[in-house]
Design an enzyme around this catalytic site. Structure first.
Site, short mmCIF file in Angstrom:
data_model
loop_
_atom_site.label_atom_id
_atom_site.label_comp_id
_atom_site.label_asym_id
_atom_site.label_seq_id
_atom_site.Cartn_x
_atom_site.Cartn_y
_atom_site.Cartn_z
N HIS A 56 0.83 -1.20 0.00
CA HIS A 56 0.00 0.00 0.00
C HIS A 56 0.86 1.25 0.00
CE1 HIS A 56 -4.00 -1.90 1.53
NE2 HIS A 56 -3.43 -2.61 0.58
N GLU A 58 0.64 4.11 1.45
CA GLU A 58 0.96 4.76 2.73
C GLU A 58 2.22 4.16 3.34
OE1 GLU A 58 -3.55 4.77 2.17
OE2 GLU A 58 -1.94 3.30 1.97
N CYS A 87 -6.60 2.28 4.60
CA CYS A 87 -7.27 1.12 5.20
C CYS A 87 -6.89 1.07 6.69
CB CYS A 87 -6.85 -0.17 4.49
SG CYS A 87 -5.15 -0.69 4.82
N CYS A 90 -3.07 0.29 7.38
CA CYS A 90 -2.20 1.43 7.06
C CYS A 90 -2.39 2.55 8.07
CB CYS A 90 -2.48 1.93 5.64
SG CYS A 90 -1.85 0.81 4.37
#
Length: 198
Positions: A56, A58, A87, A90
């Site tokens: 991801h 992030e 999410c 994260c």
């Protein structure tokens, strides 16, 4: 890291705040990192990232900034403009990172709110970020305009709002407010109890 500026069509597709964002399975993150010295601030870096190899965006940003040798005696402000809100996992990693780096503050402006169908934990992730001091808001025309002129290869074209941009921003802002509202109410109650000496 991709090229410094994002393709115009990719930005419009990925960041469009439509109600049903079918096919938009990646998260894009435009960022600005500034160092604050008293009343002034200096831009240190800007650019954009996207999910890569199942990681991801992030977390990619946290890895990226962890490689910097941030001076613990200076204050840094990071601003993200994201196509999806983080999410739950994260959000947890970002909150933990910020706790370990108290001289770094984060603002997140997001185009859309991400909710994983099977877990429904994402609202708690947003609340966790908020408790960690992250300012979270929905992108408005002003934010899209800024991104267009800062992060997009726009070939000197002017940013034009799509139909529904304002209405969707208002709708998403209300939804975000409802998610974060319990925190505001708890803070108000704590203040009231302190005032009463309880």
């Amino acid at each position: 890291m991709d090229s410094l500026l994002m393709n115009r069509r990719k930005f419009l597709y990925q960041f469009k705040n439509v109600r049903w964002a079918k096919g938009r399975r990646e998260t894009y993150l435009c960022y600005v990192v500034k160092r604050r010295d008293s009343a002034t601030s200096f831009s240190l870096d800007f650019g954009y990232l996207r999910n890569k190899n199942g990681c991801h965006v992030e977390l990619l940003f946290l890895r990226y900034i962890s490689d910097w040798d941030l001076d613990p005696g200076r204050c840094y402000r990071v601003t993200w403009f994201t196509s999806w809100s983080p999410c739950y996992d994260c959000a947890r990693h970002v909150a933990d990172f910020l706790r370990g780096n108290p001289n770094l503050s984060l603002r997140i402006f997001t185009a859309r709110l991400y909710f994983c169908e099977d877990r429904k934990a994402e609202p708690e992730g947003l609340r966790r970020l908020h408790r960690a001091g992250v300012q979270i808001a929905i992108m408005t025309f002003k934010d899209y305009f800024y991104c267009w002129n800062t992060f997009v290869e726009n070939h000197e074209r002017t940013f034009k709002a799509w139909e529904g941009l304002h209405e969707n921003s208002v709708r998403l802002s209300r939804q975000l407010r409802r998610i974060l509202l319990p925190l505001y109410e708890v803070d108000d109650l704590r203040d009231a109890f302190r005032t009463l000496g309880l």
